[in-house]
Motif scaffolding. Sequence first.
Motif, PDB file in Angstrom:
ATOM      1  N   GLU A  32       0.837  -1.198   0.000  1.00  0.00           N
ATOM      2  CA  GLU A  32       0.000   0.000   0.000  1.00  0.00           C
ATOM      3  C   GLU A  32       0.875   1.252   0.000  1.00  0.00           C
ATOM      4  OE1 GLU A  32      -3.480   2.178   2.702  1.00  0.00           O
ATOM      5  OE2 GLU A  32      -2.647   0.230   3.297  1.00  0.00           O
ATOM      6  N   ASP A  33       0.547   2.197  -0.869  1.00  0.00           N
ATOM      7  CA  ASP A  33       1.294   3.447  -0.953  1.00  0.00           C
ATOM      8  C   ASP A  33       0.951   4.317   0.268  1.00  0.00           C
ATOM      9  OD1 ASP A  33       2.458   5.904  -1.573  1.00  0.00           O
ATOM     10  OD2 ASP A  33       1.990   5.739  -3.698  1.00  0.00           O
ATOM     11  N   ILE A  34       1.946   4.547   1.129  1.00  0.00           N
ATOM     12  CA  ILE A  34       1.720   5.356   2.336  1.00  0.00           C
ATOM     13  C   ILE A  34       2.489   6.678   2.271  1.00  0.00           C
ATOM     14  CG2 ILE A  34       1.327   3.300   3.757  1.00  0.00           C
ATOM     15  CD1 ILE A  34       4.172   3.793   4.948  1.00  0.00           C
ATOM     16  N   THR A  35       3.007   7.030   1.108  1.00  0.00           N
ATOM     17  CA  THR A  35       3.880   8.192   0.972  1.00  0.00           C
ATOM     18  C   THR A  35       3.257   9.451   1.542  1.00  0.00           C
ATOM     19  OG1 THR A  35       4.694   7.194  -1.083  1.00  0.00           O
ATOM     20  CG2 THR A  35       5.325   9.482  -0.643  1.00  0.00           C
ATOM     21  N   ASP A  36       1.966   9.628   1.316  1.00  0.00           N
ATOM     22  CA  ASP A  36       1.303  10.868   1.708  1.00  0.00           C
ATOM     23  C   ASP A  36       0.472  10.740   2.982  1.00  0.00           C
ATOM     24  OD1 ASP A  36       2.318  12.182  -0.613  1.00  0.00           O
ATOM     25  OD2 ASP A  36       0.737  11.219  -1.807  1.00  0.00           O
ATOM     26  N   LEU A  37       0.559   9.601   3.654  1.00  0.00           N
ATOM     27  CA  LEU A  37      -0.219   9.423   4.877  1.00  0.00           C
ATOM     28  C   LEU A  37       0.444  10.134   6.052  1.00  0.00           C
ATOM     29  CD1 LEU A  37      -1.327   5.665   4.874  1.00  0.00           C
ATOM     30  CD2 LEU A  37      -2.645   7.683   4.193  1.00  0.00           C
ATOM     31  N   PRO A  38      -0.344  10.689   6.991  1.00  0.00           N
ATOM     32  CA  PRO A  38       0.240  11.282   8.198  1.00  0.00           C
ATOM     33  C   PRO A  38       0.787  10.187   9.108  1.00  0.00           C
ATOM     34  CG  PRO A  38      -2.151  11.300   8.334  1.00  0.00           C
ATOM     35  CD  PRO A  38      -1.805  10.844   6.941  1.00  0.00           C
ATOM     36  N   PRO A  39       1.686  10.541  10.038  1.00  0.00           N
ATOM     37  CA  PRO A  39       2.305   9.521  10.897  1.00  0.00           C
ATOM     38  C   PRO A  39       1.313   8.630  11.640  1.00  0.00           C
ATOM     39  CG  PRO A  39       3.513  11.579  11.074  1.00  0.00           C
ATOM     40  CD  PRO A  39       2.289  11.875  10.235  1.00  0.00           C
ATOM     41  N   HIS A  40       0.227   9.213  12.170  1.00  0.00           N
ATOM     42  CA  HIS A  40      -0.687   8.392  12.975  1.00  0.00           C
ATOM     43  C   HIS A  40      -1.390   7.335  12.140  1.00  0.00           C
ATOM     44  CE1 HIS A  40      -3.559  11.479  11.489  1.00  0.00           C
ATOM     45  NE2 HIS A  40      -4.455  10.517  11.607  1.00  0.00           N
ATOM     46  N   GLU A  41      -1.607   7.605  10.852  1.00  0.00           N
ATOM     47  CA  GLU A  41      -2.212   6.601   9.984  1.00  0.00           C
ATOM     48  C   GLU A  41      -1.230   5.461   9.710  1.00  0.00           C
ATOM     49  OE1 GLU A  41      -5.157   6.156   8.933  1.00  0.00           O
ATOM     50  OE2 GLU A  41      -6.107   8.009   9.609  1.00  0.00           O
ATOM     51  N   ARG A  42       0.044   5.783   9.619  1.00  0.00           N
ATOM     52  CA  ARG A  42       1.057   4.740   9.415  1.00  0.00           C
ATOM     53  C   ARG A  42       1.148   3.845  10.649  1.00  0.00           C
ATOM     54  NH1 ARG A  42       5.501   7.762   5.535  1.00  0.00           N
ATOM     55  NH2 ARG A  42       4.127   9.468   4.943  1.00  0.00           N
ATOM     56  N   ILE A  43       1.013   4.446  11.828  1.00  0.00           N
ATOM     57  CA  ILE A  43       1.008   3.664  13.066  1.00  0.00           C
ATOM     58  C   ILE A  43      -0.175   2.698  13.072  1.00  0.00           C
ATOM     59  CG2 ILE A  43       0.713   3.798  15.565  1.00  0.00           C
ATOM     60  CD1 ILE A  43       2.266   6.466  15.434  1.00  0.00           C
ATOM     61  N   ARG A  44      -1.339   3.179  12.668  1.00  0.00           N
ATOM     62  CA  ARG A  44      -2.528   2.325  12.643  1.00  0.00           C
ATOM     63  C   ARG A  44      -2.379   1.146  11.690  1.00  0.00           C
ATOM     64  NH1 ARG A  44      -7.437   6.848  12.577  1.00  0.00           N
ATOM     65  NH2 ARG A  44      -7.075   7.649  14.700  1.00  0.00           N
ATOM     66  N   LYS A  45      -1.557   1.313  10.669  1.00  0.00           N
ATOM     67  CA  LYS A  45      -1.347   0.237   9.711  1.00  0.00           C
ATOM     68  C   LYS A  45      -0.269  -0.745  10.166  1.00  0.00           C
ATOM     69  CE  LYS A  45      -3.027   2.872   5.779  1.00  0.00           C
ATOM     70  NZ  LYS A  45      -4.239   2.006   5.632  1.00  0.00           N
ATOM     71  N   GLY A  46       0.348  -0.480  11.340  1.00  0.00           N
ATOM     72  CA  GLY A  46       1.289  -1.445  11.901  1.00  0.00           C
ATOM     73  C   GLY A  46       2.740  -1.056  11.837  1.00  0.00           C
ATOM     74  N   LEU A  47       3.036   0.221  11.543  1.00  0.00           N
ATOM     75  CA  LEU A  47       4.416   0.710  11.508  1.00  0.00           C
ATOM     76  C   LEU A  47       4.763   1.335  12.859  1.00  0.00           C
ATOM     77  CD1 LEU A  47       6.969   1.292   9.789  1.00  0.00           C
ATOM     78  CD2 LEU A  47       5.904   3.465   9.139  1.00  0.00           C
ATOM     79  N   ARG A  48       5.884   0.934  13.428  1.00  0.00           N
ATOM     80  CA  ARG A  48       6.333   1.458  14.723  1.00  0.00           C
ATOM     81  C   ARG A  48       7.765   1.958  14.605  1.00  0.00           C
ATOM     82  NH1 ARG A  48       1.713   0.291  15.103  1.00  0.00           N
ATOM     83  NH2 ARG A  48       0.652  -0.903  16.725  1.00  0.00           N
ATOM     84  N   ARG A  49       8.175   2.746  15.612  1.00  0.00           N
ATOM     85  CA  ARG A  49       9.521   3.293  15.576  1.00  0.00           C
ATOM     86  C   ARG A  49      10.011   3.626  16.980  1.00  0.00           C
ATOM     87  NH1 ARG A  49      11.717   8.760  12.953  1.00  0.00           N
ATOM     88  NH2 ARG A  49      13.890   8.543  13.583  1.00  0.00           N
ATOM     89  N   THR A  50      11.307   3.404  17.232  1.00  0.00           N
ATOM     90  CA  THR A  50      11.961   3.944  18.422  1.00  0.00           C
ATOM     91  C   THR A  50      12.885   5.068  17.960  1.00  0.00           C
ATOM     92  OG1 THR A  50      13.887   2.469  18.347  1.00  0.00           O
ATOM     93  CG2 THR A  50      11.931   1.671  19.527  1.00  0.00           C
ATOM     94  N   TYR A  51      13.330   5.895  18.927  1.00  0.00           N
ATOM     95  CA  TYR A  51      14.133   7.070  18.597  1.00  0.00           C
ATOM     96  C   TYR A  51      15.487   6.997  19.289  1.00  0.00           C
ATOM     97  CZ  TYR A  51       9.983   9.225  16.561  1.00  0.00           C
ATOM     98  OH  TYR A  51       8.890   9.492  15.771  1.00  0.00           O
ATOM     99  N   GLN A  52      16.448   7.797  18.784  1.00  0.00           N
ATOM    100  CA  GLN A  52      17.771   7.857  19.395  1.00  0.00           C
ATOM    101  C   GLN A  52      17.680   8.333  20.835  1.00  0.00           C
ATOM    102  OE1 GLN A  52      20.681  10.036  17.121  1.00  0.00           O
ATOM    103  NE2 GLN A  52      20.015   9.150  15.189  1.00  0.00           N
ATOM    104  N   SER A  53      16.849   9.344  21.088  1.00  0.00           N
ATOM    105  CA  SER A  53      16.638   9.862  22.440  1.00  0.00           C
ATOM    106  C   SER A  53      15.382   9.240  23.020  1.00  0.00           C
ATOM    107  CB  SER A  53      16.501  11.389  22.416  1.00  0.00           C
ATOM    108  OG  SER A  53      17.670  11.991  21.887  1.00  0.00           O
ATOM    109  N   SER A  54      15.468   8.802  24.266  1.00  0.00           N
ATOM    110  CA  SER A  54      14.343   8.114  24.899  1.00  0.00           C
ATOM    111  C   SER A  54      13.120   9.018  24.988  1.00  0.00           C
ATOM    112  CB  SER A  54      14.741   7.638  26.306  1.00  0.00           C
ATOM    113  OG  SER A  54      15.775   6.694  26.235  1.00  0.00           O
ATOM    114  N   LEU A  55      11.969   8.462  24.637  1.00  0.00           N
ATOM    115  CA  LEU A  55      10.691   9.169  24.755  1.00  0.00           C
ATOM    116  C   LEU A  55       9.804   8.381  25.709  1.00  0.00           C
ATOM    117  CD1 LEU A  55      10.091  10.062  20.983  1.00  0.00           C
ATOM    118  CD2 LEU A  55      11.025  11.526  22.774  1.00  0.00           C
ATOM    119  N   LEU A  56      10.113   8.488  26.994  1.00  0.00           N
ATOM    120  CA  LEU A  56       9.426   7.719  28.021  1.00  0.00           C
ATOM    121  C   LEU A  56       8.825   8.656  29.072  1.00  0.00           C
ATOM    122  CD1 LEU A  56      12.192   5.012  28.592  1.00  0.00           C
ATOM    123  CD2 LEU A  56      10.121   4.763  27.208  1.00  0.00           C
ATOM    124  N   PHE A  57       7.827   8.145  29.790  1.00  0.00           N
ATOM    125  CA  PHE A  57       7.241   8.874  30.916  1.00  0.00           C
ATOM    126  C   PHE A  57       8.037   8.517  32.165  1.00  0.00           C
ATOM    127  CE2 PHE A  57       3.794   8.293  27.840  1.00  0.00           C
ATOM    128  CZ  PHE A  57       3.381   9.603  27.673  1.00  0.00           C
TER     129      PHE A  57
END
Length: 275
Positions: free
Chosen positions: A94-119
Motif C-alpha cells: 500500500e502506498d503510504i507516501t502521503d499518509l500522516p504519521p498516525h495513519e502509518r502507526i494504525r497500519k502497523g508501523l512502529r519506531r523507536t528514537y535515538q533519544s528516549s521518549l518515556l514517561f
Amino acid sequence: MASITSLRTAAPRGAAAASATNPGGQLLSGDALTLSGVTRAFGALRAVDDVSLNVAAGQKYAILGSNGAGKTTLFNAITGDFPPTAGRIHFFGEDITDLPPHERIRKGLRRTYQSSLLFRDLTVRDNLFLAVRGVASGRFSFMRPRAHQASTVATDDLLERARLSHIADELVANLAHGQQRQLEIGMALAGAPRLILFDEPAAGLSPAERRELVALLTSLPAHMSFVLIEHDLDIALRVVDRVTVMHNGRVLRTGSPAEIEGDAQVQAIYMGSKH
C-alpha cells in the motif's frame, strides 16, 4: 571522503514481486517495505538521495553508515515525520507516501528514537499500558481497567517479551539506560506491529546491556519485520539477514551481513582495514 557515484542497490528477496502491478495499477507486494527513489531535501541539501530498497515480510534488516549518511532522515521519511520530497513508499503493497504519521502507526508501523521518549515519573508497567492503550480501540476511555481486560493482559505480555517483568513497578527515572532501551522496544511492540524501525537501540549501552539487547532482538517473532540503524556493527551484523550501507545520503552497498563485512570499500570507509 571521495564522492560515491553510479551506486545501485542489490535486489533483496521479494524485489520481483514488489515491482508487479495489477490491472488497476496498484502495487502488488509480498514485501513489508518498499522504497522507490526516496529523496528528502532541505533546500539545496539532499539528506536522502534517490534511495531504493526492499524489506521482505519477516526480514530483519540493518541500515549502516557514518554520521551524516542520511539514516535517521530516511527513517523520518518512512514514518512521515519528514515526508519525502520525491519517491514513493509502500508498506505491505500500500502506498503510504502521503499518509500522516498516525495513519502509518494504525497500519502497523512502529519506531523507536535515538533519544528516549518515556514517561519518567511513571512505572515500567504504566508506560507499557499507555502504549497498549494508544493503539487500541476505545483508547480515550477513562474507565479503570480490570485484571482480566485485554489491555491489562497485553501489558503483562509486553513485560514478558521485553524481559522487564522483574522491574514492572519501578519508576522509569530509576532504570538503567539499557533497561530504558528495553522498555522502548517493549512499547514499540504494542498492538501487534508489522514492522518496527529501531533507531540506534545500542547507543550508550554497556557490554552486558548489549548482550541483553541482542537476546531481545533475536527473540522477536519470525513473522515480524524490523529495520535497524546501528553504529555497533557487531550487534547489527548478528541480528539481521540483510544490510544496506549508506554514504552521503545514497545507497553504497546492499547484501548479506557476510557480504557487507567482507566488502573492501565498506571496510575502507566504515570499518578501517581490519574488523
